[in-house]
Design a protein around this motif. Structure first.
Motif, PDB file in Angstrom:
ATOM      1  N   LYS A  45      61.514  82.339  56.777  1.00 57.55           N
ATOM      2  CA  LYS A  45      60.724  81.302  57.454  1.00 57.55           C
ATOM      3  C   LYS A  45      59.671  80.726  56.513  1.00 57.55           C
ATOM      4  CE  LYS A  45      62.564  82.121  61.560  1.00 57.55           C
ATOM      5  NZ  LYS A  45      63.376  81.112  62.287  1.00 57.55           N
ATOM      6  N   GLU A  46      59.160  79.559  56.867  1.00 58.26           N
ATOM      7  CA  GLU A  46      58.060  78.969  56.109  1.00 58.26           C
ATOM      8  C   GLU A  46      56.743  79.644  56.494  1.00 58.26           C
ATOM      9  OE1 GLU A  46      59.881  74.440  55.623  1.00 58.26           O
ATOM     10  OE2 GLU A  46      58.037  74.798  56.733  1.00 58.26           O
ATOM     11  N   ARG A  47      55.785  79.515  55.604  1.00 57.85           N
ATOM     12  CA  ARG A  47      54.464  80.073  55.896  1.00 57.85           C
ATOM     13  C   ARG A  47      53.845  79.337  57.068  1.00 57.85           C
ATOM     14  NH1 ARG A  47      51.843  81.215  49.855  1.00 57.85           N
ATOM     15  NH2 ARG A  47      53.648  82.427  49.105  1.00 57.85           N
ATOM     16  N   GLU A  48      53.158  80.091  57.907  1.00 59.78           N
ATOM     17  CA  GLU A  48      52.478  79.489  59.044  1.00 59.78           C
ATOM     18  C   GLU A  48      51.008  79.868  59.011  1.00 59.78           C
ATOM     19  OE1 GLU A  48      54.588  81.167  62.438  1.00 59.78           O
ATOM     20  OE2 GLU A  48      52.996  82.647  62.692  1.00 59.78           O
ATOM     21  N   GLY A  49      50.191  78.932  59.393  1.00 59.19           N
ATOM     22  CA  GLY A  49      48.755  79.174  59.404  1.00 59.19           C
ATOM     23  C   GLY A  49      48.367  80.111  60.532  1.00 59.19           C
ATOM     24  N   VAL A  50      47.509  81.059  60.221  1.00 57.85           N
ATOM     25  CA  VAL A  50      47.039  82.030  61.201  1.00 57.85           C
ATOM     26  C   VAL A  50      45.596  81.731  61.614  1.00 57.85           C
ATOM     27  CG1 VAL A  50      46.541  84.480  61.596  1.00 57.85           C
ATOM     28  CG2 VAL A  50      48.571  83.803  60.285  1.00 57.85           C
ATOM     29  N   TYR A 109      42.254  73.481  59.059  1.00 60.91           N
ATOM     30  CA  TYR A 109      42.752  73.921  60.351  1.00 60.91           C
ATOM     31  C   TYR A 109      44.135  74.504  60.145  1.00 60.91           C
ATOM     32  CZ  TYR A 109      45.160  69.391  60.218  1.00 60.91           C
ATOM     33  OH  TYR A 109      45.917  68.310  59.839  1.00 60.91           O
ATOM     34  N   THR A 110      44.616  75.261  61.118  1.00 62.15           N
ATOM     35  CA  THR A 110      45.828  76.042  60.901  1.00 62.15           C
ATOM     36  C   THR A 110      47.084  75.198  60.777  1.00 62.15           C
ATOM     37  OG1 THR A 110      46.027  76.382  63.291  1.00 62.15           O
ATOM     38  CG2 THR A 110      44.916  78.102  62.022  1.00 62.15           C
ATOM     39  N   GLY A 111      47.062  73.986  61.296  1.00 58.19           N
ATOM     40  CA  GLY A 111      48.256  73.158  61.242  1.00 58.19           C
ATOM     41  C   GLY A 111      48.359  72.278  60.015  1.00 58.19           C
ATOM     42  N   VAL A 112      47.389  72.378  59.110  1.00 57.99           N
ATOM     43  CA  VAL A 112      47.407  71.515  57.941  1.00 57.99           C
ATOM     44  C   VAL A 112      48.577  71.876  57.017  1.00 57.99           C
ATOM     45  CG1 VAL A 112      45.965  72.921  56.425  1.00 57.99           C
ATOM     46  CG2 VAL A 112      45.854  70.437  56.260  1.00 57.99           C
ATOM     47  N   VAL A 113      49.074  70.897  56.278  1.00 49.99           N
ATOM     48  CA  VAL A 113      50.179  71.170  55.369  1.00 49.99           C
ATOM     49  C   VAL A 113      49.718  72.114  54.258  1.00 49.99           C
ATOM     50  CG1 VAL A 113      51.405  69.039  55.815  1.00 49.99           C
ATOM     51  CG2 VAL A 113      49.649  69.081  54.047  1.00 49.99           C
ATOM     52  N   VAL A 114      50.577  73.026  53.858  1.00 50.40           N
ATOM     53  CA  VAL A 114      50.180  74.046  52.898  1.00 50.40           C
ATOM     54  C   VAL A 114      49.852  73.466  51.533  1.00 50.40           C
ATOM     55  CG1 VAL A 114      51.482  75.843  54.088  1.00 50.40           C
ATOM     56  CG2 VAL A 114      52.563  74.554  52.225  1.00 50.40           C
TER      57      VAL A 114
END
Length: 130
Positions: A45-50, A109-114
């Motif tokens: 999976k891709e990294r997800e913001g926590v 914020y957690t939804g920002v692009v990595v």
């Protein structure tokens, strides 16, 4: 924002707690206006913001599936940002990374692009199982 070094991962039973630390070699006082984030990645999976923390304001953001269980905060004595994880579930198992940027609060914020994060640590493994 310097190098990042994660620590504190390990194995724990469901319902347990872990404290992850992201030690930063550079300056992360409030005037540095640094965004420190914790991400996690599951196999395939891709990294997800926590969770994210903005040093200037102390503002935080959490992914919906950890809100109320995880807490992100700054530890000045350690020059680190801590992710306190409580009531862990097997679904929290993964590799946890911290990341940092100084592109402003609008990108914290957690939804920002990595891709906005210039600095990443090497990661620390968290395993939750009985």
């Amino acid at each position: 924002q310097g190098q990042l070094l994660e620590s504190g991962g390990g194995s724990v039973q469901p319902g347990g707690s872990l404290r992850l630390s992201c030690a930063v070699s550079g300056n992360i006082d409030s005037e540095s206006r640094t965004c420190i984030a914790w991400y996690r990645q599951f196999p395939g999976k891709e990294r997800e913001g926590v969770a994210t923390f903005y040093t200037y304001s102390g503002s935080t953001d959490y992914a919906s599936n950890v809100r109320g269980r995880f807490k992100i905060f700054q530890n000045d004595a350690e020059n680190a940002v801590i992710l306190q994880m409580n009531r862990l579930t097997p679904g929290d198992t993964g590799m946890y990374y911290c990341a940092a940027h100084r592109r402003g609060s609008g990108y914290c914020y957690t939804g920002v692009v990595v891709d906005v994060f210039a600095n990443w640590g090497q990661g620390t493994q968290v395993t939750v199982s009985s």
